[in-house]
Design an enzyme around this catalytic site. Structure first.
Site, PDB file in Angstrom:
ATOM      1  N   ASP A 209      34.245  41.967  33.882  1.00  0.00           N
ATOM      2  CA  ASP A 209      33.818  42.286  35.244  1.00  0.00           C
ATOM      3  C   ASP A 209      34.542  43.541  35.724  1.00  0.00           C
ATOM      4  OD1 ASP A 209      36.340  41.411  36.963  1.00  0.00           O
ATOM      5  OD2 ASP A 209      36.025  39.889  35.429  1.00  0.00           O
ATOM      6  N   ASP A 211      36.443  43.579  38.520  1.00  0.00           N
ATOM      7  CA  ASP A 211      37.312  43.074  39.577  1.00  0.00           C
ATOM      8  C   ASP A 211      36.508  43.120  40.878  1.00  0.00           C
ATOM      9  OD1 ASP A 211      39.874  41.902  40.005  1.00  0.00           O
ATOM     10  OD2 ASP A 211      40.485  43.698  41.095  1.00  0.00           O
TER      11      ASP A 211
END
Length: 292
Positions: A209, A211
């Site tokens: 991802d 973040d």
């Protein structure tokens, strides 16, 4: 040098390592407490493999409650000389996208609740940790990734947060502004303890991802992370199989000094060392304690 034994620590999404021959499970007792799970010991080709799921099978142990000392201790007792950590991480750079593997070479420790050393009152030691990743081991991982046509980047800094919550937006912007590349929850104190145990360590950071700094991906949730984890897990198994296939039979000296990190690290005079602590250090520091 001794026989090379390749240890693999599986992070989120990697709770098993298919393809091992001569497979057996072994529960090794540690004076440091209970490790995350039983060790799965086998071979890929001629290379001995020792696998440990960091969070336990079924992912029952959160990052702050992992017994990192027991994990490294039992791996050492099983003969591991080189340790590859497979870890899910968030990214602070657009070019480090979900699904990419990053072979980090630096860490920043922002944890606060974890025991980070085998040593302490009664036996003090200071190991060199300026270069926490073994460059020769990392190079072998890069060669394996190239052979498997896996997308990867070599080099980068990973900051380890306490968790288990994901970052706030302010934290995310701060770490991004400091120039860090990735964030995770488990590299520390694992890498520190591996160095104290004279095990060469390297991390494969598997990006899941962005973040929460990214304007188009401002919320990190488990569902989206898990979706990426499944794809990363299969690639990680291919990477490990290729790495093991071409791994040397004998342990290689580490330019970062991990193979003899304790050579001049223990500062406590022999007459002042605590026998109870020394007994717990039998596997981790036995090489230098017997010599001394």
């Amino acid at each position: 040098m001794s026989e090379a034994v390749l240890g693999i620590i599986g992070g989120s999404g990697i709770y098993d390592l298919p393809g091992l021959t001569d497979l057996r499970e072994e529960r090794i007792e540690s004076p440091w407490g209970e490790p995350s799970d039983a060790l799965r010991i086998g071979r890929i080709g001629k290379t001995k493999i020792v696998f440990l799921p960091r969070h336990g099978r079924g992912h029952a142990i959160p990052p702050s409650e992992i017994n990192y000392r027991a994990n490294i201790d039992v791996l050492k007792r099983a003969g591991v000389t080189d340790l590859v950590s497979l870890s899910a991480c968030g990214s602070y750079k657009s070019e480090l996208y979900p699904g990419l593997f990053v072979l980090v070479d630096q860490f920043v420790d922002r944890t606060s609740r974890r025991e980070s050393s085998f040593f302490g009152k009664g036996c003090v030691a200071h190991v060199s940790f300026s270069h926490p990743v073994g460059p020769v081991l990392q190079a072998r991982i890069a060669e394996a990734a190239t052979a498997e046509d896996l997308a990867f980047v070599r080099g980068g800094t990973l900051v380890t947060m306490e968790g288990p919550q994901f970052s706030t937006y302010a934290e995310s912007l701060t770490y991004k502004g400091l120039g860090y590349d990735l964030i995770g929850m488990t590299a520390m104190p694992e890498a520190k303890l591996a160095r104290e145990a004279e095990i060469t360590y390297a991390t494969v950071a598997m990006v899941t991802d962005f973040d929460c700094w990214h304007p188009e991906h401002s919320i990190v949730d488990v569902a989206s992370v898990v979706a990426v984890l499944h794809g990363n897990a299969e690639k990680a198994r291919r990477l490990v199989a290729r790495l093991a296939q071409d791994f040397p039979a004998e342990r290689e000296a580490c330019p970062a000094g991990s193979h003899n990190a304790l050579e001049h690290a223990i500062i406590t005079a022999p007459d002042y060392r605590d026998p109870a602590l020394l007994a717990k250090l039998d596997a981790v520091a036995g090489r230098v304690l017997k010599a001394g």
